[in-house]
Motif scaffolding. Structure first.
Motif, short mmCIF file in Angstrom:
data_model
loop_
_atom_site.label_atom_id
_atom_site.label_comp_id
_atom_site.label_asym_id
_atom_site.label_seq_id
_atom_site.Cartn_x
_atom_site.Cartn_y
_atom_site.Cartn_z
N LYS A 156 32.97 -2.73 -13.54
CA LYS A 156 34.02 -2.46 -14.52
C LYS A 156 34.60 -3.77 -15.05
CE LYS A 156 37.00 -0.01 -16.87
NZ LYS A 156 36.56 0.79 -18.04
N GLN A 157 34.84 -4.73 -14.17
CA GLN A 157 35.36 -6.03 -14.61
C GLN A 157 34.37 -6.73 -15.53
OE1 GLN A 157 36.10 -7.59 -10.66
NE2 GLN A 157 38.32 -7.46 -10.93
N VAL A 158 33.09 -6.65 -15.21
CA VAL A 158 32.07 -7.26 -16.07
C VAL A 158 32.04 -6.59 -17.43
CG1 VAL A 158 29.59 -7.68 -16.35
CG2 VAL A 158 30.67 -8.04 -14.12
N GLU A 159 32.17 -5.27 -17.45
CA GLU A 159 32.20 -4.53 -18.73
C GLU A 159 33.38 -4.99 -19.58
OE1 GLU A 159 32.34 -0.44 -17.70
OE2 GLU A 159 30.28 -0.37 -16.93
N ILE A 160 34.55 -5.19 -18.94
CA ILE A 160 35.73 -5.64 -19.68
C ILE A 160 35.49 -7.04 -20.25
CG2 ILE A 160 38.13 -6.39 -19.41
CD1 ILE A 160 38.52 -4.04 -17.47
N VAL A 161 34.91 -7.92 -19.45
CA VAL A 161 34.63 -9.28 -19.93
C VAL A 161 33.70 -9.24 -21.15
CG1 VAL A 161 33.42 -11.43 -19.38
CG2 VAL A 161 35.03 -10.45 -17.74
N LYS A 175 45.21 -4.77 -23.95
CA LYS A 175 44.23 -3.87 -24.56
C LYS A 175 43.33 -3.22 -23.53
CE LYS A 175 40.56 -3.71 -28.05
NZ LYS A 175 39.84 -4.46 -29.12
N TYR A 176 42.94 -4.00 -22.51
CA TYR A 176 41.97 -3.48 -21.55
C TYR A 176 42.59 -3.13 -20.19
CZ TYR A 176 38.56 -4.79 -25.01
OH TYR A 176 37.84 -4.87 -26.18
N GLY A 177 43.92 -3.18 -20.12
CA GLY A 177 44.60 -2.75 -18.90
C GLY A 177 44.23 -3.57 -17.68
N ILE A 178 44.21 -4.87 -17.85
CA ILE A 178 43.84 -5.76 -16.75
C ILE A 178 44.86 -6.89 -16.69
CG2 ILE A 178 42.31 -7.14 -18.25
CD1 ILE A 178 40.49 -7.58 -15.84
N GLY A 179 45.17 -7.37 -15.50
CA GLY A 179 46.10 -8.48 -15.36
C GLY A 179 45.58 -9.74 -16.04
N LYS A 180 46.47 -10.52 -16.61
CA LYS A 180 46.06 -11.71 -17.35
C LYS A 180 45.33 -12.71 -16.45
CE LYS A 180 49.16 -14.61 -19.04
NZ LYS A 180 50.19 -15.20 -19.93
N THR A 181 45.85 -12.93 -15.26
CA THR A 181 45.20 -13.87 -14.34
C THR A 181 43.83 -13.35 -13.92
OG1 THR A 181 47.34 -14.64 -13.50
CG2 THR A 181 45.40 -15.04 -12.13
N THR A 182 43.73 -12.05 -13.65
CA THR A 182 42.43 -11.47 -13.29
C THR A 182 41.44 -11.61 -14.43
OG1 THR A 182 43.51 -9.86 -11.84
CG2 THR A 182 41.27 -9.36 -12.55
N LEU A 183 41.90 -11.36 -15.65
CA LEU A 183 41.03 -11.51 -16.82
C LEU A 183 40.53 -12.94 -16.95
CD1 LEU A 183 39.71 -10.51 -19.42
CD2 LEU A 183 41.90 -10.89 -20.59
N LYS A 184 41.43 -13.90 -16.79
CA LYS A 184 41.03 -15.31 -16.89
C LYS A 184 39.99 -15.65 -15.84
CE LYS A 184 44.54 -18.20 -17.20
NZ LYS A 184 45.89 -18.74 -16.95
N ASN A 185 40.21 -15.21 -14.61
CA ASN A 185 39.29 -15.52 -13.52
C ASN A 185 37.93 -14.85 -13.73
OD1 ASN A 185 41.24 -17.06 -12.25
ND2 ASN A 185 41.90 -15.41 -10.88
N CYS A 186 37.95 -13.59 -14.16
CA CYS A 186 36.69 -12.85 -14.37
C CYS A 186 35.89 -13.46 -15.51
CB CYS A 186 36.99 -11.38 -14.65
SG CYS A 186 37.59 -10.44 -13.24
N PHE A 187 36.55 -13.80 -16.59
CA PHE A 187 35.83 -14.37 -17.73
C PHE A 187 35.19 -15.70 -17.36
CE2 PHE A 187 35.01 -16.49 -21.69
CZ PHE A 187 34.73 -15.48 -22.59
N LYS A 188 35.93 -16.53 -16.65
CA LYS A 188 35.38 -17.82 -16.24
C LYS A 188 34.21 -17.65 -15.28
CE LYS A 188 36.64 -22.40 -14.53
NZ LYS A 188 37.71 -23.27 -14.03
N GLU A 189 34.28 -16.62 -14.43
CA GLU A 189 33.19 -16.39 -13.49
C GLU A 189 31.91 -15.99 -14.22
OE1 GLU A 189 31.69 -16.51 -9.64
OE2 GLU A 189 33.60 -17.19 -10.46
#
Length: 316
Positions: free
Chosen positions: A213-218, A241-255
């Motif tokens: 799910k996190q990968v789909e959001i990224v 927009k995607y109902g995800i924490g900002k820090t989590t989004l930043k970490n997932c995108f960078k990963e």
């Protein structure tokens, strides 16, 4: 040597490919006339081959298909450039990039894989543990490949080592070897790597994994970032927009992509600007607006910092 091990390429390669063998070396061109890249492989021990990979693809499923492999296959991946991902378990995906080393059980990590940046350079060592074990014991008596494989199998099926000096020392030198000593050197380095494994406690190594799910959001966020390069998009907007924490989004995108979101978008814009300049259909002022800069001077400053010359100089 290792003809059965080479059969894995018949199983996992979906695209046309050509295989040319000469002694212990085999070169594989991916796609028609090597359009997707090349793998140079060397048979170094019974049950062990090393493959140097240089590929450039838009969609991984144009080239690879993930089919089960019957031998108990240990796979060691080192990334020299680009990024690579595995599925591990039912709902976890790991990513690794330049300098990282991933050791995994092939069947547990090949239900899904991807090259997020569209290109990849690195090397893979494939080890059929049931064939190679006794040969390796002649050199490293206290290291058992089968036990190592089975311990990985019980502990997630993989271990990911982030880039460090030890890995760079053992692996980095493999990319720059005089042709006259390659075969012997590859054997030495393979043994050095396994010797390194024999004294490493992999159980204490934690690796960040993402849910599907996190990968789909990224991926959705990436599409938003490139859909309208003139618009300004904030992290708060994307997170809401995607109902995800900002820090989590930043970490997932960078990963996934190896860079912070805003840096990734800035570099994407400037790479796209290079293509527009090369096309020759637009003037510099128009291009600066098309990639979201408020003035040509700000665009020129950012372009020079990234590319090394001004847009006008690049056009020449």
């Amino acid at each position: 040597m290792n003809d059965k091990l080479y059969e894995i390429f018949d199983v996992v390669l979906k695209s046309d490919f050509s295989l040319k063998k000469h002694d212990n070396k085999a070169s594989i061109e991916l796609g028609e006339n090597g359009e997707y890249g090349q793998m140079d492989t060397y048979s170094i021990f019974p049950g062990i081959i090393i493959a140097f990979i240089d590929i450039d693809i838009d969609k991984i499923d144009d080239v690879f298909i993930e089919n089960p492999i019957h031998p108990r296959l240990l796979e060691i991946n080192h990334c020299a450039a680009g990024r690579y991902s595995y599925a591990v378990g039912d709902d976890k995906i790991i990513y690794f990039g330049k300098g990282d080393l991933c050791v995994s059980i092939y069947d547990l990590t090949k239900s899904f894989s991807d090259f997020p940046l569209g290109y990849y350079k690195g090397l893979e060592i494939f080890i059929d543990v049931d064939v190679a074990n006794e040969y390796i014991k002649d050199y490293i008596p206290n290291f058992d490949l089968i036990e190592f494989y089975e311990s990985l199998e019980k502990n997630k099926g993989y271990v990911l080592l982030r880039s460090n000096q030890k890995i760079n020392h053992v692996i980095g030198e493999l990319y720059r070897v005089d042709e006259r000593i390659k075969e012997s050197y590859f054997k030495l380095k393979c043994l050095e790597l396994l010797l390194f494994f024999s004294i490493t406690n992999f159980r204490n190594i934690e690796s960040l994994s993402l849910s599907k799910k996190q990968v789909e959001i990224v991926e959705l966020v990436k599409e938003d970032l490139i859909a309208d390069l003139e618009s300004k998009i904030t992290l708060d907007q994307l997170a809401d927009k995607y109902g995800i924490g900002k820090t989590t989004l930043k970490n997932c995108f960078k990963e996934v992509y190896g860079k912070p979101i805003l840096k990734w978008r800035k570099e994407y814009k400037l790479d796209y600007a290079c293509k527009l300049i090369e096309d020759g259909s637009y003037n510099i002022s128009d291009i600066s607006k098309m990639v979201g800069y408020s003035s040509p001077s700000k665009f020129s400053q950012a372009f020079k910092s990234y590319v090394g010359c001004t847009p006008s100089e690049y056009r020449k």
